[in-house]
Structures are given as C-alpha cells and as structure tokens.
Design a protein around this motif. Structure first.
Motif, PDB file in Angstrom:
ATOM      1  N   THR A 218       1.093  -0.913   0.155  1.00  0.00           N
ATOM      2  CA  THR A 218      -0.129  -0.642   0.365  1.00  0.00           C
ATOM      3  C   THR A 218       0.656   1.227   0.366  1.00  0.00           C
ATOM      4  O   THR A 218       0.523   2.408  -0.022  1.00  0.00           O
ATOM      5  CB  THR A 218      -0.849  -0.134   0.786  1.00  0.00           C
ATOM      6  N   GLY A 219       2.412   1.582   0.431  1.00  0.00           N
ATOM      7  CA  GLY A 219       3.165   2.751   0.012  1.00  0.00           C
ATOM      8  C   GLY A 219       4.049   2.197   0.560  1.00  0.00           C
ATOM      9  O   GLY A 219       4.844   2.099   1.082  1.00  0.00           O
ATOM     10  N   ASP A 220       5.637   3.145  -0.410  1.00  0.00           N
ATOM     11  CA  ASP A 220       6.569   3.747   0.055  1.00  0.00           C
ATOM     12  C   ASP A 220       7.427   1.814  -0.027  1.00  0.00           C
ATOM     13  O   ASP A 220       8.223   1.177   0.803  1.00  0.00           O
ATOM     14  CB  ASP A 220       6.679   3.676   1.846  1.00  0.00           C
ATOM     15  N   THR A 221       7.289   1.196  -0.911  1.00  0.00           N
ATOM     16  CA  THR A 221       7.858  -0.162  -1.143  1.00  0.00           C
ATOM     17  C   THR A 221       8.524   0.371  -2.595  1.00  0.00           C
ATOM     18  O   THR A 221       8.137   0.170  -3.655  1.00  0.00           O
ATOM     19  CB  THR A 221       6.779  -1.277  -1.735  1.00  0.00           C
ATOM     20  N   PRO A 222       9.796   0.435  -2.083  1.00  0.00           N
ATOM     21  CA  PRO A 222      10.790   0.301  -3.614  1.00  0.00           C
ATOM     22  C   PRO A 222      10.621  -0.462  -4.375  1.00  0.00           C
ATOM     23  O   PRO A 222      10.482  -1.905  -4.668  1.00  0.00           O
ATOM     24  CB  PRO A 222      11.753   0.206  -3.291  1.00  0.00           C
TER      25      PRO A 222
ATOM     26  N   ASP B 140       2.751   0.248  -5.629  1.00  0.00           N
ATOM     27  CA  ASP B 140       2.065   0.397  -4.306  1.00  0.00           C
ATOM     28  C   ASP B 140       0.332   0.650  -4.837  1.00  0.00           C
ATOM     29  O   ASP B 140       0.173   1.067  -5.403  1.00  0.00           O
ATOM     30  CB  ASP B 140       2.581   1.534  -3.643  1.00  0.00           C
TER      31      ASP B 140
ATOM     32  N   ASP C 182       0.253   4.660  -6.328  1.00  0.00           N
ATOM     33  CA  ASP C 182       0.310   4.782  -7.730  1.00  0.00           C
ATOM     34  C   ASP C 182       0.196   4.323  -8.750  1.00  0.00           C
ATOM     35  O   ASP C 182      -0.574   3.312  -9.524  1.00  0.00           O
ATOM     36  CB  ASP C 182       2.427   3.645  -7.700  1.00  0.00           C
TER      37      ASP C 182
END
Length: 272
Positions: free
Chosen positions: A238-242, A246, A249
């Motif tokens: 759901t967020g901040d995943t390299p 997400d 995104d």
C-alpha cells in the motif's frame, strides 16, 4: 455494461465479429503496438529492479488495464465486441472449440510449428509477424508439447483459497495469491498455459497469438473470483515500497491509472 463471455458460449456471429475486429486492428497497425508494449515490459521487469507488468504485485491490475485498452480498440471497430475468456480448466484439448477454423485456428505443424488453419494462418496473408523475437514471420503453436497438461480446476481452487494478495519480496519468489496465479510458485497457472500453447506465447511477444487475450481474460476473471472470495483482503503493498507499484502509484506506460482505480472490474464489465 459489457459482458465478457466464455469463448465456448459465443455464437457464430460473436466469433466472427471478434475475429474481424482483431484482423482490422492488425491491418491498421494498431495491434502491433500492443505486442511492442507487452514485449518491452517483459524485457524490463526483473526480480531485483523496477517491475510493473510481471513478477510484481501490479501483474494483475497492469494486465486488467492492458486488456481494457485492447477491448476498447476492438470496440472502436465493432462496438458490440467484448473479450471472451478461455477456461482452460474445462477446454483442455487441442480439439477444443477455440482452436476451430472459424475462430483461432489450430495447432502448428510438426517441424516449424507454423499454424496452417484458421484466420491467423500465414497462408491467409492477414497475420504477418511484424514484432518478432526471431526471423520467423508466421504464427507458431505447439499445443501440449512444452508441458503436457493445462492447470486443473483443483489447482485453481487451491490458489483461490490463498488469502494474502501479495507479500515481500514482491517478486517471483513471493508466497502469495498473485505469485501463485502468475505461476512462479505453486501449481504454475498463468505461466504454464503460455508454455502449453507454445510458439510466440512462450516469448515476450506473446500477444502475436490472439489466444493471449482469451488467456489473460480468464486470469482477470480469476482475480475477480478471488476478490469475491476474500472481500477483506486487498491489494498489497500500500505504500513506500521500492521498485514495485503500490496501491495508489500510477502504472507505466499510461501514467494515469493506479491499482486502486482498477480493483472493481464491475465498473467496466461483468463476467458471464
């Protein structure tokens, strides 16, 4: 509301309209743009780098958007056309109806795999391979050669029972519904079907074979089935995943649509 039907339930007119629209897209050059897009993402999607269309959580929403774009292109030619799906747990034989001469045509011949029957046969002159991974200019298949058996309903149900959409490390080693459906782990569903068909379906240029769309339409339906079975299990991460997409995104190459925008397929079509 557009209704996507099992290919086995299509009328003769529906089959003809689908084939004619596909051939017109090919004649105009628009079809090959889809092949080029898919091939570029197959090449670019890696386990250890940026990945969007494959080996990643966005495999399912990316292809949902890809199919919608293709379906709308068909409808610009014939508004009544919708994508049919191929339930390969039922239609498991080279003699199944989708391989008939009035629809997708049959298996490739021994030796070079050239498809010699149906509307996409090289001899008909309407289906040249313009986006190629080798020098061959004809559609190829080798049904049931690369792998003998298509996935079974029991194997599908095994994967649908998994309650977690995706998990770290968010690639082809993830122990999750998405990765088992894509086929890198577990019973090998999506990937195995590509290998069973053979020919161009085993390459990044797999949309060269129109069965690509029917196969992925069924994969999309299975995602919808999973969502209905697990209403409290949403898209992950759901967020901040390299390196991966997400929930909110935007996805290349469109850059105007997110996985969240595509979670509810009923906003666009239903399945019969």
């Amino acid at each position: 509301m557009a209704v996507r039907k099992n290919q086995a339930d299509l009328t003769a007119t529906e089959k003809r309209n689908f084939v004619d629209a596909v051939l017109e897209l090919k004649r105009s050059g628009r079809y090959d743009e889809f092949i080029s897009t898919h091939n570029a993402f197959i090449i670019g999607d890696t386990d250890d780098g940026e990945r969007t269309g494959h080996r990643s959580p966005s495999f399912l929403p990316w292809h949902r958007r890809f199919l919608l774009q293709f379906e709308r292109a068909l409808q610009s030619i014939t508004p009544s056309v919708t994508l049919p799906y191929w339930d390969w747990t039922v239609d498991r034989s080279p003699r199944s109806s989708l391989w008939a001469d009035d629809f997708l045509g049959g298996d490739g011949r021994s030796g070079d795999g050239r498809v010699t029957s149906g509307p996409f046969a090289f001899s008909g002159g309407k289906w040249p391979m313009n986006v190629r991974v080798d020098g061959r200019t004809f559609l190829r298949r080798s049904l049931g050669t690369g792998v003998r058996e298509l996935p079974t309903r029991a194997e599908v149900d095994q994967v649908l029972a998994m309650s977690v959409y995706d998990a770290a490390p968010w690639n082809s080693s993830s122990d999750s519904f998405r990765n088992h459906l894509e086929g890198w782990r577990g019973p090998n569903l999506h990937n195995r079907v590509h290998v069973w068909v053979g020919g161009q379906m085993t390459t990044g240029a797999s949309p060269n074979d129109p069965v690509f769309w029917l196969h992925h339409c069924f994969i999309d339906k299975l995602w919808a089935d999973w969502q209905a079975l697990h209403p409290s299990s949403g898209y992950l991460p759901t967020g901040d995943t390299p390196d991966v997409i997400d929930l909110h995104d935007t996805m290349k190459p469109w850059n105007d649509v997110t996985p969240a925008d595509l979670l509810d397929h009923s906003a666009f079509y239903s399945y019969a």
